[in-house]
Write a protein that holds these residues in place. Structure first.
Motif, short mmCIF file in Angstrom:
data_model
loop_
_atom_site.label_atom_id
_atom_site.label_comp_id
_atom_site.label_asym_id
_atom_site.label_seq_id
_atom_site.Cartn_x
_atom_site.Cartn_y
_atom_site.Cartn_z
N LEU A 44 0.86 -1.18 0.00
CA LEU A 44 0.00 0.00 0.00
C LEU A 44 0.90 1.23 0.00
O LEU A 44 1.81 1.34 0.83
N VAL A 45 0.66 2.15 -0.93
CA VAL A 45 1.44 3.38 -1.02
C VAL A 45 0.50 4.56 -0.86
O VAL A 45 -0.30 4.86 -1.76
N THR A 46 0.56 5.21 0.30
CA THR A 46 -0.26 6.41 0.51
C THR A 46 0.45 7.59 -0.13
O THR A 46 1.67 7.74 -0.02
N GLY A 47 -0.30 8.43 -0.82
CA GLY A 47 0.33 9.54 -1.53
C GLY A 47 1.10 9.08 -2.76
O GLY A 47 2.02 9.77 -3.22
N GLY A 48 0.72 7.95 -3.31
CA GLY A 48 1.44 7.38 -4.44
C GLY A 48 1.20 8.07 -5.77
O GLY A 48 1.80 7.69 -6.78
N ALA A 49 0.32 9.08 -5.78
CA ALA A 49 0.13 9.87 -7.00
C ALA A 49 0.93 11.17 -6.95
O ALA A 49 0.84 11.99 -7.86
N GLY A 50 1.73 11.33 -5.90
CA GLY A 50 2.57 12.51 -5.77
C GLY A 50 3.94 12.31 -6.39
O GLY A 50 4.21 11.29 -7.03
N TYR A 51 4.81 13.28 -6.18
CA TYR A 51 6.11 13.30 -6.87
C TYR A 51 6.99 12.11 -6.48
O TYR A 51 7.28 11.23 -7.31
N VAL A 52 7.41 12.04 -5.23
CA VAL A 52 8.27 10.93 -4.82
C VAL A 52 7.49 9.62 -4.82
O VAL A 52 7.97 8.58 -5.27
N GLY A 53 6.25 9.67 -4.31
CA GLY A 53 5.45 8.45 -4.22
C GLY A 53 5.27 7.75 -5.55
O GLY A 53 5.38 6.52 -5.65
N SER A 54 5.01 8.50 -6.62
CA SER A 54 4.78 7.88 -7.93
C SER A 54 6.06 7.23 -8.46
O SER A 54 6.00 6.17 -9.09
N HIS A 55 7.22 7.84 -8.20
CA HIS A 55 8.47 7.22 -8.63
C HIS A 55 8.74 5.93 -7.85
O HIS A 55 9.30 4.97 -8.41
N VAL A 56 8.36 5.89 -6.58
CA VAL A 56 8.53 4.66 -5.81
C VAL A 56 7.56 3.59 -6.31
O VAL A 56 7.93 2.42 -6.42
N ASN A 87 -9.41 -5.13 2.28
CA ASN A 87 -9.70 -5.58 0.92
C ASN A 87 -8.52 -6.33 0.28
O ASN A 87 -8.71 -7.16 -0.60
N TRP A 88 -7.30 -5.98 0.69
CA TRP A 88 -6.10 -6.62 0.16
C TRP A 88 -5.23 -7.12 1.30
O TRP A 88 -5.26 -6.58 2.41
N ARG A 89 -4.41 -8.11 1.02
CA ARG A 89 -3.40 -8.53 1.98
C ARG A 89 -2.10 -7.86 1.60
O ARG A 89 -1.51 -8.13 0.55
N PHE A 90 -1.64 -6.94 2.44
CA PHE A 90 -0.43 -6.18 2.15
C PHE A 90 0.77 -6.76 2.90
O PHE A 90 0.65 -7.25 4.03
N ASP A 91 1.92 -6.67 2.26
CA ASP A 91 3.18 -7.07 2.89
C ASP A 91 3.89 -5.89 3.53
O ASP A 91 4.85 -6.08 4.29
N GLY A 92 3.46 -4.69 3.21
CA GLY A 92 4.07 -3.50 3.80
C GLY A 92 3.36 -2.25 3.33
O GLY A 92 2.53 -2.29 2.41
N VAL A 93 3.68 -1.13 3.97
CA VAL A 93 3.09 0.16 3.66
C VAL A 93 4.21 1.17 3.46
O VAL A 93 5.19 1.20 4.22
N LEU A 94 4.07 2.01 2.44
CA LEU A 94 4.96 3.14 2.24
C LEU A 94 4.12 4.41 2.33
O LEU A 94 3.13 4.56 1.59
N HIS A 95 4.50 5.30 3.23
CA HIS A 95 3.64 6.42 3.61
C HIS A 95 4.22 7.75 3.15
O HIS A 95 5.18 8.26 3.73
N PHE A 96 3.62 8.31 2.08
CA PHE A 96 4.05 9.60 1.53
C PHE A 96 3.02 10.70 1.73
O PHE A 96 3.34 11.88 1.58
N ALA A 97 1.79 10.33 2.04
CA ALA A 97 0.71 11.32 2.12
C ALA A 97 0.94 12.25 3.30
O ALA A 97 0.90 11.82 4.45
N ALA A 98 1.16 13.53 3.01
CA ALA A 98 1.41 14.51 4.08
C ALA A 98 1.34 15.91 3.51
O ALA A 98 1.54 16.13 2.31
N MET A 99 1.11 16.86 4.39
CA MET A 99 1.26 18.27 4.04
C MET A 99 2.74 18.61 4.20
O MET A 99 3.37 18.21 5.19
N SER A 100 3.32 19.36 3.24
CA SER A 100 4.78 19.44 3.23
C SER A 100 5.36 20.83 2.92
O SER A 100 6.54 20.92 2.61
#
Length: 348
Positions: free
Chosen positions: A5-17, A65-78
């Motif tokens: 699961l990638v929160t903020g995955g439509a942002g700059y760093v998140g999308s590259h990850v 809804n999904w079985r995740f193996d990990g989370v990457l958290h990018f969603a934030a005010m910055s």
């Protein structure tokens, strides 16, 4: 193959990850409210859930809804300046969303979490290059919110066994070398894209804040790390968490470039001068901020492969020159990358 699961995955760093995860064969679900991110930044192959991380009901539904193996958290005010005007909002949202995400991760036995943190938690460092052991003394609510999030995750590990890695970015810059992704913020506050916009005639002349610092050319020096190298660091620490303990790393190139050196690099990429104006210092800007990446290199084998300033600037310039209006100027039907963007996920 794993699923993340990638929160903020439509942002700059998140999308590259997200792109890096997909390219190594993993499955990805992106949770993003698209306030700062872009639907067209979600690579094909990823599933996109459009929604607010603060919506606990939605977050629980995604985790169930999904079985995740990990989370990457990018969603934030910055935005540092904005955090000085709205401190409670920054502290509440950035810390609160991290706490909610960690709580749901523990409940669903997803025991690896990578936090997008920041060099802003060091404030005005006493030693350059800055190591992980430097005193943490944020001078903005944004930096404070990230430090509080790191401390909260330490407790989540101590009590619940949630292993976490915090990556303290210095200055993420550049774009996907193949031109699939780039940097598109509104407002844009980063030096390299603003210099690129200025040379392309897409905005005002670049403002140079201060020319009387104790540096070789009088302008501030910062550490720039290519966003693709930054994505690689995320994958490495994510794998390290499988066997190791929670960890905290500074992520930078280990070298610094002044504002005038960045301007010169943009001029080399564009083949023409960057229009700029000189102004006074901004309050709170240290003369030099450069990271020590020795610990990250030692523990993970990470090496910045696009560490040269010209490589960083060249990719940033190429993407913006091709997409002068950023993602808003891209129509999905006319894009030459089949299957872009990622598909909207169905919950249920």
């Amino acid at each position: 193959m794993e699923r993340f699961l990638v929160t903020g995955g439509a942002g700059y760093v998140g999308s590259h990850v997200v792109l890096a995860l997909l390219e190594r064969g993993d499955e990805v679900v992106v949770l993003d409210d698209l306030r700062q991110g872009h639907r067209l930044a979600v690579p094909p192959g990823a599933e996109l859930v459009v929604g607010d991380l603060a919506d606990r009901r939605l977050l629980r539904q995604v985790m169930a809804n999904w079985r995740f193996d990990g989370v990457l958290h990018f969603a934030a005010m910055s935005l540092v300046d904005e955090s000085m005007r709205e401190p409670m909002r920054y502290l509440s949202e950035n810390l609160g969303n991290t706490l909610a995400l960690a709580e749901e991760a523990v409940k669903h036995r997803v025991m690896r979490l990578v936090l997008s943190s920041t060099a802003a938690l060091f404030g005005r460092p006493e030693t350059i290059p800055i190591s992980e052991d430097e005193r943490k003394d944020p001078i903005s609510p944004y930096g404070e919110s990230k430090l509080m999030a790191e401390r909260a995750l330490e407790w989540a590990d101590r009590i619940h066994g949630l292993r976490s890695a915090s990556l303290r970015y210095f200055n993420a810059a550049g774009a996907d070398p193949e031109g699939r992704l780039g940097e598109d913020h509104s407002p844009e506050t980063h030096l390299i894209p603003n210099a690129v916009n200025a040379v392309l005639g897409l905005g005002h002349p670049l403002a140079v804040f201060g020319t009387d610092y104790d540096t070789p050319d009088g302008t501030t020096i910062r550490d720039y790390v290519h966003v693709t190298d930054l994505a690689d660091a995320h994958l490495r620490v994510l794998d390290r968490l499988k066997e190791g303990r929670s960890c905290r790393y500074n992520v930078g190139s280990g070298t610094g470039a002044s504002v005038m050196e960045v301007i010169a690099a943009v001029e080399r990429a564009a083949g023409r001068p960057v229009p700029y104006v000189l102004g006074p210092r901004r309050e709170g800007d240290p003369a030099v901020l450069v990271a020590s990446n020795a610990r990250l290199r030692r523990d993970t084998g990470w090496v910045p492969r696009l560490g040269a300033l010209d490589d960083i600037v060249r990719t940033a310039y190429a993407w913006r020159a091709r997409n002068p209006r950023g993602y808003s100027g891209m129509a999905a039907a006319s894009r030459d990358l089949a299957g872009w963007p990622g598909r909207l996920a169905a919950l249920g």
